[in-house]
Scaffold this motif. Structure first.
Motif, PDB file in Angstrom:
ATOM      1  N   GLY A 100       0.807  -1.220   0.000  1.00  0.00           N
ATOM      2  CA  GLY A 100       0.000   0.000   0.000  1.00  0.00           C
ATOM      3  C   GLY A 100       0.834   1.260   0.000  1.00  0.00           C
ATOM      4  N   PHE A 101       1.966   1.250   0.698  1.00  0.00           N
ATOM      5  CA  PHE A 101       2.834   2.431   0.717  1.00  0.00           C
ATOM      6  C   PHE A 101       3.573   2.614  -0.611  1.00  0.00           C
ATOM      7  N   VAL A 102       3.951   1.510  -1.249  1.00  0.00           N
ATOM      8  CA  VAL A 102       4.721   1.587  -2.493  1.00  0.00           C
ATOM      9  C   VAL A 102       3.828   1.890  -3.690  1.00  0.00           C
ATOM     10  N   ASP A 103       2.623   1.370  -3.697  1.00  0.00           N
ATOM     11  CA  ASP A 103       1.727   1.509  -4.844  1.00  0.00           C
ATOM     12  C   ASP A 103       1.000   2.842  -4.780  1.00  0.00           C
ATOM     13  N   ALA A 104       1.294   3.720  -5.731  1.00  0.00           N
ATOM     14  CA  ALA A 104       0.671   5.041  -5.744  1.00  0.00           C
ATOM     15  C   ALA A 104      -0.737   4.999  -6.332  1.00  0.00           C
ATOM     16  N   ASP A 105      -0.963   4.162  -7.344  1.00  0.00           N
ATOM     17  CA  ASP A 105      -2.272   4.102  -8.001  1.00  0.00           C
ATOM     18  C   ASP A 105      -3.278   3.250  -7.242  1.00  0.00           C
ATOM     19  N   GLY A 106      -2.825   2.284  -6.482  1.00  0.00           N
ATOM     20  CA  GLY A 106      -3.723   1.421  -5.741  1.00  0.00           C
ATOM     21  C   GLY A 106      -4.107   0.151  -6.470  1.00  0.00           C
ATOM     22  N   LYS A 107      -3.597  -0.036  -7.686  1.00  0.00           N
ATOM     23  CA  LYS A 107      -3.944  -1.231  -8.451  1.00  0.00           C
ATOM     24  C   LYS A 107      -3.325  -2.483  -7.828  1.00  0.00           C
ATOM     25  N   TRP A 108      -2.065  -2.401  -7.470  1.00  0.00           N
ATOM     26  CA  TRP A 108      -1.401  -3.549  -6.857  1.00  0.00           C
ATOM     27  C   TRP A 108      -1.979  -3.858  -5.483  1.00  0.00           C
ATOM     28  N   LEU A 109      -2.368  -2.815  -4.774  1.00  0.00           N
ATOM     29  CA  LEU A 109      -2.981  -3.026  -3.458  1.00  0.00           C
ATOM     30  C   LEU A 109      -4.315  -3.762  -3.602  1.00  0.00           C
ATOM     31  N   ALA A 110      -5.114  -3.344  -4.561  1.00  0.00           N
ATOM     32  CA  ALA A 110      -6.399  -4.016  -4.790  1.00  0.00           C
ATOM     33  C   ALA A 110      -6.183  -5.461  -5.234  1.00  0.00           C
ATOM     34  N   LEU A 111      -5.199  -5.692  -6.092  1.00  0.00           N
ATOM     35  CA  LEU A 111      -4.896  -7.044  -6.540  1.00  0.00           C
ATOM     36  C   LEU A 111      -4.393  -7.911  -5.375  1.00  0.00           C
ATOM     37  N   THR A 112      -3.570  -7.332  -4.517  1.00  0.00           N
ATOM     38  CA  THR A 112      -3.066  -8.054  -3.346  1.00  0.00           C
ATOM     39  C   THR A 112      -4.217  -8.465  -2.433  1.00  0.00           C
ATOM     40  N   TRP A 113      -5.139  -7.538  -2.157  1.00  0.00           N
ATOM     41  CA  TRP A 113      -6.289  -7.867  -1.307  1.00  0.00           C
ATOM     42  C   TRP A 113      -7.167  -8.928  -1.956  1.00  0.00           C
ATOM     43  N   LEU A 114      -7.343  -8.846  -3.260  1.00  0.00           N
ATOM     44  CA  LEU A 114      -8.162  -9.821  -3.968  1.00  0.00           C
ATOM     45  C   LEU A 114      -7.560 -11.222  -3.856  1.00  0.00           C
ATOM     46  N   VAL A 115      -6.257 -11.329  -4.064  1.00  0.00           N
ATOM     47  CA  VAL A 115      -5.578 -12.628  -3.968  1.00  0.00           C
ATOM     48  C   VAL A 115      -5.640 -13.150  -2.527  1.00  0.00           C
ATOM     49  N   LEU A 116      -5.399 -12.296  -1.560  1.00  0.00           N
ATOM     50  CA  LEU A 116      -5.435 -12.729  -0.153  1.00  0.00           C
ATOM     51  C   LEU A 116      -6.832 -13.178   0.265  1.00  0.00           C
TER      52      LEU A 116
END
Length: 135
Positions: A100-116
């Motif tokens: 969440g801190f590294v991802d500025a757009d939030g796409k990777w954060l959303a993908l991470t939450w989806l996978v988890l």
């Protein structure tokens, strides 16, 4: 009547179990305090004294110590499993925080939450319905 010696202080919801343990060993426990006299708001802070005749003191203390040791042994496995689960959850949340801190757009954060969430759902379903029936 023989002199009574307090051997245990229990919460009101434990009194029946402790008295049952003592009576199971043919001891003569007496509940010293009145459990009905306390207020409802003080129930968690109130303790009830359990006493036995002075001649049964050593036997009662030894028996209660053995029961406490069995309870601790039974709980140690559960505590170990719980510690592992808490450590895993903290590691996963730490990973999500870094993403969440590294991802500025939030796409990777959303993908991470989806996978988890998908992994957690699969794990819960597998845990709820094991392959082999329990006998």
């Amino acid at each position: 009547m023989a002199e009574l010696v307090t051997v245990y202080e229990a919460r009101p919801n434990e009194v029946a179990r402790i008295v049952g343990l003592l009576e199971g060993r043919h001891l003569h426990p007496v509940v010293v305090d009145d459990t009905e006299r306390m207020g409802v708001y003080r129930e968690s802070a109130h303790v009830v004294r359990i006493a036995v005749p002075a001649v049964e003191r050593d036997m009662a203390i030894g028996m209660l110590a053995d029961a406490g040791q069995r309870d601790r042994a039974r709980l140690s496995h559960l505590v170990t499993i719980t510690d592992g689960v808490v450590l895993l959850v903290l590691a996963v949340l730490g990973f999500v925080a870094v993403v969440g801190f590294v991802d500025a757009d939030g796409k990777w954060l959303a993908l991470t939450w989806l996978v988890l969430c998908a992994l957690a759902a699969v794990a819960l379903v597998r845990w709820a319905w094991p392959r082999k029936p329990r006998n």
